[in-house]
Design a protein around this motif. Structure first.
Motif, PDB file in Angstrom:
ATOM      1  N   TYR A  47       6.423   0.127 -12.342  1.00 12.78           N
ATOM      2  CA  TYR A  47       5.990  -0.949 -13.032  1.00 12.78           C
ATOM      3  C   TYR A  47       6.088  -2.119 -12.128  1.00 12.78           C
ATOM      4  O   TYR A  47       5.252  -2.709 -11.968  1.00 12.78           O
ATOM      5  CB  TYR A  47       6.861  -1.030 -14.387  1.00 12.78           C
ATOM      6  CG  TYR A  47       6.598  -0.159 -15.337  1.00 12.78           C
ATOM      7  CD1 TYR A  47       5.582  -0.301 -16.150  1.00 12.78           C
ATOM      8  CD2 TYR A  47       7.298   1.087 -15.591  1.00 12.78           C
ATOM      9  CE1 TYR A  47       5.304   0.639 -17.332  1.00 12.78           C
ATOM     10  CE2 TYR A  47       7.242   1.922 -16.748  1.00 12.78           C
ATOM     11  CZ  TYR A  47       6.084   1.689 -17.505  1.00 12.78           C
ATOM     12  OH  TYR A  47       5.656   2.490 -18.359  1.00 12.78           O
ATOM     13  N   LEU A  48       7.402  -2.154 -11.402  1.00 11.28           N
ATOM     14  CA  LEU A  48       7.597  -3.341 -10.478  1.00 11.28           C
ATOM     15  C   LEU A  48       6.475  -3.398  -9.657  1.00 11.28           C
ATOM     16  O   LEU A  48       5.747  -4.454  -9.287  1.00 11.28           O
ATOM     17  CB  LEU A  48       8.765  -3.514  -9.971  1.00 11.28           C
ATOM     18  CG  LEU A  48       9.289  -4.509  -8.799  1.00 11.28           C
ATOM     19  CD1 LEU A  48      10.742  -4.848  -9.161  1.00 11.28           C
ATOM     20  CD2 LEU A  48       9.015  -4.262  -7.333  1.00 11.28           C
ATOM     21  N   LEU A  49       5.947  -2.293  -8.858  1.00  7.64           N
ATOM     22  CA  LEU A  49       5.328  -2.193  -7.851  1.00  7.64           C
ATOM     23  C   LEU A  49       3.700  -2.468  -8.402  1.00  7.64           C
ATOM     24  O   LEU A  49       2.779  -3.026  -7.755  1.00  7.64           O
ATOM     25  CB  LEU A  49       5.228  -0.799  -6.995  1.00  7.64           C
ATOM     26  CG  LEU A  49       6.663  -0.413  -6.164  1.00  7.64           C
ATOM     27  CD1 LEU A  49       6.591   0.616  -5.549  1.00  7.64           C
ATOM     28  CD2 LEU A  49       6.800  -1.926  -5.375  1.00  7.64           C
ATOM     29  N   GLY A  50       3.434  -1.779  -9.456  1.00 10.92           N
ATOM     30  CA  GLY A  50       2.124  -2.195 -10.380  1.00 10.92           C
ATOM     31  C   GLY A  50       1.869  -3.455 -10.369  1.00 10.92           C
ATOM     32  O   GLY A  50       0.901  -3.635 -10.053  1.00 10.92           O
ATOM     33  N   GLU A  51       2.864  -4.279 -10.835  1.00 11.35           N
ATOM     34  CA  GLU A  51       2.513  -5.716 -10.911  1.00 11.35           C
ATOM     35  C   GLU A  51       2.348  -6.259  -9.578  1.00 11.35           C
ATOM     36  O   GLU A  51       1.456  -7.089  -9.192  1.00 11.35           O
ATOM     37  CB  GLU A  51       3.850  -6.211 -11.561  1.00 11.35           C
ATOM     38  CG  GLU A  51       3.341  -7.705 -11.983  1.00 11.35           C
ATOM     39  CD  GLU A  51       4.611  -8.232 -12.858  1.00 11.35           C
ATOM     40  OE1 GLU A  51       5.162  -7.529 -13.554  1.00 11.35           O
ATOM     41  OE2 GLU A  51       4.712  -9.739 -12.823  1.00 11.35           O
ATOM     42  N   LEU A  87       0.679  -1.307   0.148  1.00 19.74           N
ATOM     43  CA  LEU A  87      -0.046   0.309  -0.018  1.00 19.74           C
ATOM     44  C   LEU A  87       0.890   1.199  -0.166  1.00 19.74           C
ATOM     45  O   LEU A  87       0.240   2.556   0.009  1.00 19.74           O
ATOM     46  CB  LEU A  87      -0.879   0.049   1.140  1.00 19.74           C
ATOM     47  CG  LEU A  87      -1.929  -1.125   1.301  1.00 19.74           C
ATOM     48  CD1 LEU A  87      -2.891  -1.250   2.518  1.00 19.74           C
ATOM     49  CD2 LEU A  87      -2.976  -0.957  -0.139  1.00 19.74           C
ATOM     50  N   ARG A  88       2.044   1.123  -0.097  1.00 18.01           N
ATOM     51  CA  ARG A  88       2.853   2.281  -0.295  1.00 18.01           C
ATOM     52  C   ARG A  88       3.212   2.571  -1.779  1.00 18.01           C
ATOM     53  O   ARG A  88       3.378   1.692  -2.627  1.00 18.01           O
ATOM     54  CB  ARG A  88       4.205   2.238   0.268  1.00 18.01           C
ATOM     55  CG  ARG A  88       4.410   2.715   1.715  1.00 18.01           C
ATOM     56  CD  ARG A  88       5.704   2.218   2.477  1.00 18.01           C
ATOM     57  NE  ARG A  88       6.129   1.106   2.246  1.00 18.01           N
ATOM     58  CZ  ARG A  88       7.531   0.669   2.031  1.00 18.01           C
ATOM     59  NH1 ARG A  88       8.370   1.660   2.241  1.00 18.01           N
ATOM     60  NH2 ARG A  88       7.908  -0.511   1.791  1.00 18.01           N
ATOM     61  N   ASP A  89       3.074   3.593  -2.102  1.00 16.08           N
ATOM     62  CA  ASP A  89       3.547   4.153  -3.529  1.00 16.08           C
ATOM     63  C   ASP A  89       4.996   4.020  -3.918  1.00 16.08           C
ATOM     64  O   ASP A  89       5.909   4.252  -2.773  1.00 16.08           O
ATOM     65  CB  ASP A  89       2.871   5.546  -4.023  1.00 16.08           C
ATOM     66  CG  ASP A  89       1.361   5.453  -4.033  1.00 16.08           C
ATOM     67  OD1 ASP A  89       0.977   4.125  -4.477  1.00 16.08           O
ATOM     68  OD2 ASP A  89       0.749   6.372  -3.783  1.00 16.08           O
ATOM     69  N   ASP A  90       5.839   4.077  -5.020  1.00 19.05           N
ATOM     70  CA  ASP A  90       7.072   3.871  -5.287  1.00 19.05           C
ATOM     71  C   ASP A  90       7.673   5.189  -4.532  1.00 19.05           C
ATOM     72  O   ASP A  90       8.888   4.964  -4.039  1.00 19.05           O
ATOM     73  CB  ASP A  90       7.352   4.057  -6.796  1.00 19.05           C
ATOM     74  CG  ASP A  90       6.873   5.489  -7.501  1.00 19.05           C
ATOM     75  OD1 ASP A  90       5.549   5.667  -7.085  1.00 19.05           O
ATOM     76  OD2 ASP A  90       7.570   6.045  -8.123  1.00 19.05           O
TER      77      ASP A  90
END
Lengths: 95, 305, 351
Positions: free
Chosen positions: B288-292, B70-73
């Motif tokens: 992108y990594l976190l998006g996935e 739940l954290r953003d990049d």
């Protein structure tokens, strides 16, 4: 065998202190160092061992089943090698 | 204890695990698939302990999953190195070598162990004889020697390849949760020390694995040498961010340089030194990594899994 | 009884006696292996007679024993197909490692997919004792000349598919594999014992995922039911064609490579699943599923065997994708394998 095929290694693991290494299987690796590491990852993922040996499969000389009688039958009549050969008087402990 | 600092440790491990896990079913050989999964699992395990602890120190009720999903990049504190794409196998091994040459001394310090014990029992960095040992094939007499080496499992003896990673339970400090393992005065320090003591042994194995491969690729074929050198050159700038804190450049170089030399690779010149990860300014790749990674968790707010 | 399914799974409650029963069978197979080894084999003259006597005594044939060519070929084909299935089977589940919804689930799934690689390697090693190299077998797979289980040609579309694969696909695999622990070929039997023991957690994690989803939000529940709907019939098809159409069965039974027929195992699987589906609160997608008092077993709708044949022949939803992935990984790894071999050769020359 093409040059880039990794040779086969046989893997022996000592499951616990006090026990002998036992054969657990084989794997492919380019050399002994990597074979040992691969064996650790493949055969002791669940803490199945405390020590590993790896041996190039090509280096193992095995007796042939055809030689079975000559190799192993002579031992068959040497029952005195086995502890159950001896009668132990009833009540004897820790023998 | 500074939360950002803990998040940095935890996010390094988490993002590294996410990248390493991408190799599943894709490794150059099946045995390597298993090795990379093991290393990914180690990193993931460390990440979970570190993020859980960071959440407790922060005191806002965030657990490992809240922090991971739940954290953003911009809130991630990992170094840039770990978020870079896997590239080819040489790139992945160079990333792992550089990362573990940082994590090993880092965890050693956090565990309150002396620099000498840095050497670990497997992949010793600074000692000349250790370096040679690291690369060499296991010596013949090793086969019969495990009992002696196990007997002094807690000391910093020479590395025994055959004991590789098998001594986890016999090491000097137990896993996290043991309250008396740490040297630092506070309870917090002890908690971190216990986590680090566990992770340190894993890092020693990661360093060994990546060093073995760096040497084989560097000193293998013409193609593998070229690829390995390209990987080292491309990633080198990102290593400065690793050595701007707890681990000094000299300390890190003392681990990496002997491996590069053994691998017949040129040590790149220092120059461009990108950074920003520790303050949340990342490369384009992290989002992108976190998006996935976060997509499913975020699609079902509040759900249990 | 399953108040905290994510914490622990009380398997006795969940499975009744089925899973402990199956694991018990693995133990029993191991014990039987040791006991048979201690028995004398009937005196036999000639290699073929000796082979028959060993099989008859329920003992194990070992790599350097004489064996009929067709026994060897049957085993190579079966063990290789089994190994290929483990390796290709990493793909559909691995598809969700990067998106697993919690870190704990990510770790479990990664460990499970890693186990599959390990099981593939155990099996290739068993096949290699029959005088075929792993590289040859991998080439046969990549050339499409050897098959893997058709189940892995179906896609994993949601997270619940990971649960359904664990519960149904691994469940079917265990039912199939437990009797193989008693296979007459020693290295295969020993590999299967090891694999079955390690796999005990696979099915449980799948069941736990589905149980959590089916007791979660409406969307999660729908996800779970959807996955079971899609995986049920392909799982039934995993046991192979009906006995009447099975080409290899009779000889394999005589050689004690196979112990039960396809239909016997399929029935056993259905009977296990009905009770477990009840615990999950999910419905098996078969309106004709009902207890048959006379047979003491469930009547059920057969899977579409035409579809099974189409998928085996290459026209399943993911055949091309799975093979392309395997080929790509193999090809892209070639320079690494060459480099390591070249390095080993240099060091050997130095020594």
């Amino acid at each position: 065998m093409p040059d880039n095929d990794w040779p086969l290694w046989e893997v022996f693991v000592r499951p616990r202190r006090g026990l002998s290494h036992g054969h657990v299987g084989s794997l492919h690796a380019p050399d002994a160092t990597m074979a040992l590491r691969n064996a650790r990852d493949l055969y002791t993922r669940r803490q199945e061992g405390v020590s590993i040996w790896v041996v190039p499969a090509a280096e193992i000389t095995a007796s042939s089943p055809d030689e079975k009688d000559a190799f192993f039958d002579p031992a068959a009549d040497k029952v005195y090698r086995h502890p159950t050969f001896y009668d132990v008087p009833e009540g004897t402990q820790h023998l | 204890m500074n939360v950002d600092r803990l998040l940095g440790f935890g996010d390094d491990a988490l993002v590294a695990a996410q990248r390493l896990a991408e190799w599943h079913a894709s490794s150059p050989e099946m045995e390597e698939d298993i090795a990379l999964a093991n290393i990914a699992l180690d990193q993931l395990g460390a990440a979970r302990l570190l993020l859980t602890y960071a959440g407790e120190v922060e005191g806002r009720g965030r657990d490992e999953d809240a922090l991971a999903f739940l954290r953003d990049d911009r809130e991630f504190r990992n170094c840039l190195l770990v978020e870079l794409p896997n590239g080819d196998f040489a790139t992945t091994m160079a990333k792992l070598l550089f990362l573990s040459a940082y994590q090993l001394p880092l965890y050693t310090k956090l565990a309150g162990l002396s620099g000498h014990e840095n050497a670990g029992r497997l992949a010793g960095p600074p000692h000349r004889d250790d370096a040679g040992r690291l690369a060499g094939p296991p010596r013949r007499e090793d086969a019969g020697r495990e009992d002696a080496s196990r007997a002094d499992a807690g000391s910093a003896g020479p590395p025994h390849p055959e004991d590789a990673g098998l001594a986890d339970s016999a090491g000097p400090a137990g896993p996290a949760g043991g309250g008396d393992a740490g040297p630092a005065g506070s309870g917090e320090g002890e908690r971190l020390a216990a986590i680090a003591a566990k992770a340190r042994k894993e890092s020693a194995y990661h360093l060994d694995h990546s060093a073995q491969w760096t040497i084989r690729l560097g000193d293998g074929t013409e193609e593998s040498h070229r690829r390995m050198q390209d990987a080292v050159d491309a990633l080198w700038p990102y290593t400065h961010e690793l050595t701007s804190g707890e681990v000094s450049r000299d300390e890190w170089l003392s681990i990496v340089e002997p491996v590069l030399a053994e691998a017949t690779l040129d040590r790149p010149a220092d120059g461009w030194a990108p950074g920003g990860g520790r303050s949340g300014v990342h490369t384009e790749h992290l989002s992108y990594l976190l998006g996935e990674m976060q997509v499913l968790h975020r699609a079902h707010p509040g759900a249990r899994w | 009884m399953l108040a905290k399914p994510s914490e622990s799974c009380n398997t006795v409650e969940v499975y009744g006696n089925d899973i402990p029963g199956l694991l018990g069978e693995v133990e029993a197979a191991e014990t039987a292996l040791r006991e048979a080894a201690a028995r004398d084999t009937e005196a036999a003259h000639g290699e073929a007679a000796y082979f028959d006597a060993v099989i008859k005594a329920d003992q194990k044939i070992e790599p350097r024993d004489w064996m009929p060519d067709s026994y060897r070929k049957t085993l190579i084909r079966q063990i290789a197909q089994h190994a290929h299935s483990e390796i290709i089977g990493m793909q559909p589940e691995g598809n969700w490692i990067s998106r697993a919804p919690t870190l704990k689930r990510k770790a479990i799934l990664l460990a499970k997919v890693q186990d599959e690689a390990g099981h593939g390697l155990y099996l290739y090693a068993a096949a290699e004792t029959l005088g075929v190299s792993r590289d040859e077998l991998v080439e046969l797979l990549l050339a499409g000349r050897q098959k893997y289980s058709s189940i892995f040609n179906y896609p994993t579309l949601t997270w619940a598919d990971v649960g359904a694969i664990g519960w149904l696909v691994d469940g079917a695999a265990i039912v199939n594999q437990v009797p193989l622990c008693r296979c007459s070929y020693g290295p295969y039997a020993r590999a299967m014992i090891r694999i079955c023991k390690e796999e005990s957690f696979h099915q449980r994690q799948g069941f736990e995922i589905l149980h959590t989803l089916s007791h979660g939000t409406e969307a999660q529940r729908a996800m779970a039911q959807g996955a079971v709907d899609r995986w049920w019939y392909p799982s039934l098809a995993m046991f192979g064609p009906p006995d009447a159409d099975s080409t290899h069965s009779a000889q394999s039974m005589a050689w004690k490579i196979k112990r039960f027929s396809n239909d016997e195992l399929r029935q056993r699987f259905v009977d296990m699943c009905v009770q477990q589906a009840g615990v999950l609160g999910l419905t098996l997608p078969d309106p004709d599923l009902r207890w048959n008092e006379e047979r003491q077993a469930y009547d059920y709708t057969q899977p579409d065997y035409d579809e099974l044949m189409r998928v085996i022949k290459g026209d399943g939803p993911c055949n091309r994708q799975r093979m392309a992935h395997r080929r790509r990984s193999h090809d892209e790894g070639a320079w690494v394998r060459e480099a390591a071999a070249a390095y080993a050769k240099k060091r050997a020359a130095d020594a």
